[in-house]
Design an enzyme around this catalytic site. Structure first.
Site, PDB file in Angstrom:
ATOM      1  N   SER A 117       0.777  -1.237   0.000  1.00  0.00           N
ATOM      2  CA  SER A 117       0.000   0.000   0.000  1.00  0.00           C
ATOM      3  C   SER A 117       0.808   1.286   0.000  1.00  0.00           C
ATOM      4  O   SER A 117       0.624   2.165   0.843  1.00  0.00           O
ATOM      5  CB  SER A 117      -0.979  -0.022   1.172  1.00  0.00           C
ATOM      6  OG  SER A 117      -2.183   0.477   0.718  1.00  0.00           O
ATOM      7  N   SER A 118       1.675   1.382  -0.973  1.00  0.00           N
ATOM      8  CA  SER A 118       2.400   2.645  -1.145  1.00  0.00           C
ATOM      9  C   SER A 118       1.418   3.764  -1.489  1.00  0.00           C
ATOM     10  O   SER A 118       1.658   4.927  -1.168  1.00  0.00           O
ATOM     11  CB  SER A 118       3.464   2.507  -2.238  1.00  0.00           C
ATOM     12  OG  SER A 118       2.875   2.282  -3.506  1.00  0.00           O
ATOM     13  N   ASP A 163      -6.455  -0.210   3.911  1.00  0.00           N
ATOM     14  CA  ASP A 163      -5.122   0.383   3.765  1.00  0.00           C
ATOM     15  C   ASP A 163      -5.032   1.733   4.458  1.00  0.00           C
ATOM     16  O   ASP A 163      -4.083   2.027   5.186  1.00  0.00           O
ATOM     17  CB  ASP A 163      -4.781   0.554   2.281  1.00  0.00           C
ATOM     18  CG  ASP A 163      -4.909  -0.753   1.515  1.00  0.00           C
ATOM     19  OD1 ASP A 163      -5.076  -1.802   2.157  1.00  0.00           O
ATOM     20  OD2 ASP A 163      -4.844  -0.717   0.262  1.00  0.00           O
TER      21      ASP A 163
HETATM   22  P1  ADP Z   1       0.467  -0.380  -3.837  1.00  0.00           P
HETATM   23  O1  ADP Z   1      -0.401   0.618  -3.153  1.00  0.00           O
HETATM   24  O2  ADP Z   1       0.083  -1.774  -3.527  1.00  0.00           O
HETATM   25  O3  ADP Z   1       1.914  -0.139  -3.610  1.00  0.00           O
HETATM   26  P2  ADP Z   1      -0.684   0.829  -6.148  1.00  0.00           P
HETATM   27  O4  ADP Z   1      -0.686   0.486  -7.588  1.00  0.00           O
HETATM   28  O5  ADP Z   1      -1.983   1.008  -5.454  1.00  0.00           O
HETATM   29  O6  ADP Z   1       0.227  -0.223  -5.400  1.00  0.00           O
HETATM   30  O7  ADP Z   1       0.107   2.193  -5.944  1.00  0.00           O
HETATM   31  C1  ADP Z   1       1.336   2.394  -6.600  1.00  0.00           C
HETATM   32  C2  ADP Z   1       1.334   3.783  -7.219  1.00  0.00           C
HETATM   33  O8  ADP Z   1       1.537   4.767  -6.168  1.00  0.00           O
HETATM   34  C3  ADP Z   1       2.480   4.029  -8.178  1.00  0.00           C
HETATM   35  O9  ADP Z   1       2.137   3.619  -9.482  1.00  0.00           O
HETATM   36  C4  ADP Z   1       2.639   5.544  -8.092  1.00  0.00           C
HETATM   37  O10 ADP Z   1       1.648   6.197  -8.875  1.00  0.00           O
HETATM   38  C5  ADP Z   1       2.332   5.824  -6.647  1.00  0.00           C
HETATM   39  N1  ADP Z   1       3.576   5.843  -5.860  1.00  0.00           N
HETATM   40  C6  ADP Z   1       3.974   4.955  -4.917  1.00  0.00           C
HETATM   41  N2  ADP Z   1       5.170   5.303  -4.396  1.00  0.00           N
HETATM   42  C7  ADP Z   1       5.544   6.448  -5.020  1.00  0.00           C
HETATM   43  C8  ADP Z   1       6.666   7.314  -4.938  1.00  0.00           C
HETATM   44  N3  ADP Z   1       7.686   7.065  -4.111  1.00  0.00           N
HETATM   45  N4  ADP Z   1       6.687   8.405  -5.741  1.00  0.00           N
HETATM   46  C9  ADP Z   1       5.657   8.672  -6.571  1.00  0.00           C
HETATM   47  N5  ADP Z   1       4.590   7.895  -6.702  1.00  0.00           N
HETATM   48  C10 ADP Z   1       4.517   6.799  -5.943  1.00  0.00           C
HETATM   49 MG    MG Z   2      -2.533   0.709  -3.484  1.00  0.00          MG
END
Ligand code: ADP
Ligand code: MG
Length: 397
Positions: A137-138, A183
């Protein structure tokens, strides 16, 4: 040594502050952080009024920011391969397909929709150590961190629940992901040494103590993210809605196997299995919370394996890479210190979570890494995590 060292929150904060100075030639006035999360049990039921039990990870999305008086423009920068995003506060806030800035834009729109005034523009830099697309959950870390920043900048503190719901809506409306509440709740409510047991019907979070130095949670990132995952998620959600409608009940809460068995022929095999996952996973999560409270680790481990089987066979959101890691953990077994393992997060790739004895953790990680490399040719990224602090303001009002 297969367990990777995680950066400390201090290090991520320092990275955000120095990126801010490099980018905007001035020091940041505000610094906030919100973590990613890992889910111990209760998968794909946060949008089905179920119970889920994640915790906040010790990896954070940190925003450093400074107000630019009078200039009603916000400039977001995430560095790396991500382009800067600019938003004018006097114009409608529109998402741009596939852009990372959508998460923050959606949160901003949520604040404005509540009538919270943002008098000036501001500049901001993001530094995040939450692995992208690893089921950790980035995206929620960015949303909750940005909402925490807006709270600090505007002096308007939303409750944790309202903040999490605002962030969930941002993900729905601006990133087009129909996610549940897990999340954002985990990122907002998490505390050190506590799991976040979420009642997704009442939208309430209960903190469950998990202060066990003798236990370690290993997170193994498969480093694969299969195509169609977005469509797969939405399709699963839709199927659960179809199944619920067939039962005639207003909510999944209280739906039993008898209820879904009664409409089995109407549902057809696939939707029936989706419904069976919802009912059994909700029961497993409550059983897991009880097992944890009573210190019955063997039961907890068994529930984790059963959860994985259900996600693989009934909900069909696992993949061969996740299955390899879970099978390897199971093969090692209790004698070698493994308590339980399952896929975690939305699936179709991402990570597994393995609960093991701390004194065995390094050997367990080595075994998982070796087996994964042999079977897939990929180097897994394995982290050891303890439940950590949720969203926080580090600097600024
Ligand atoms: P998850 O939440 O499981 O990691 P998601 O596809 O929901 O996967 O979210 C990932 C998206 O969040 C990336 O494609 C990007 O758009 C954004 N993201 C995550 N980390 C960063 C970062 N460090 N800088 C910019 N965008 C980010
Ligand atoms: Mg996500």
């Amino acid at each position: 040594m297969s367990i990777v060292a995680l950066p400390s929150l201090r290090e991520t904060i320092a990275a955000a502050e120095s990126a801010f100075i490099d980018h905007f030639n001035a020091p940041a006035e505000f610094v906030v952080a919100a973590p990613g999360r890992v889910n111990l049990i209760g998968e794909h039921i946060d949008y089905c009024d179920g119970y889920v039990m994640p915790f906040a990870l010790p990896v954070y999305a940190v925003f450093a920011a400074a107000v630019v008086p009078g200039r009603r423009t916000i400039v977001f920068s995430a560095g790396g391969d991500f382009t800067d995003v600019e938003v004018n506060l006097d114009e409608p806030i529109e998402p741009v397909d596939g852009c990372w800035g959508n998460y923050a834009k959606g949160v901003l729109a949520g604040f404005l929709a509540r009538g919270i005034e943002i008098p000036d523009g501001f500049d901001l830099c993001l530094a995040s150590d939450v692995p992208l697309g690893a089921g950790l959950s980035s995206s929620a870390a960015i949303e909750v961190s940005f909402a925490t920043l807006l709270e600090a900048i505007t002096g308007t503190t939303l409750g944790k629940k309202e903040k999490a719901l605002l962030c969930q809506k941002a993900e729905h409306d601006y990133a087009n992901v129909p996610c549940g509440i897990m999340d954002q709740f985990a990122s907002a409510f998490g505390e050190e040494g506590k799991l976040v047991l979420i009642d997704c019907m009442k939208e309430e979070a209960e903190l469950v103590p998990f202060e066990r130095d003798d236990l370690t949670v290993l997170i193994s990132n498969t480093k694969v993210s299969h195509q169609l995952s977005d469509g797969g998620y939405a399709k699963r959600r839709h199927q659960t809605e179809v199944a619920l409608k067939a039962t005639g009940k207003p909510s999944w809460r209280g739906v039993t196997m008898t209820d879904i068995d009664a409409v089995q022929s109407e549902l057809g095999d696939e939707v029936y299995r989706r419904a069976r996952h919802v009912v059994t996973e909700t029961a497993r999560t409550l059983d897991a919370a009880k097992a944890l409270e009573n210190g019955e680790m063997e039961t907890l481990g068994k529930l984790m394996y059963e959860s994985h089987d259900s996600l693989r066979d009934d909900f069909e959101v696992s993949c061969s890479e996740l299955d390899v890691l879970v099978a390897a953990a199971k093969e090692l077994g209790a004698d070698k210190g493994v308590i339980g393992a399952r896929m975690t997060g939305g699936g179709f790739g991402g990570s597994t979570v393995t609960l093991c004895r701390t004194d065995a953790a390094e050997e367990v990680a080595n075994f998982l890494a070796e087996r994964y490399k042999v079977e897939t040719g990929i180097d897994a990224q394995i982290m050891a995590a303890r439940p950590s602090q949720g969203a926080l303001v580090y600097k600024g009002a």
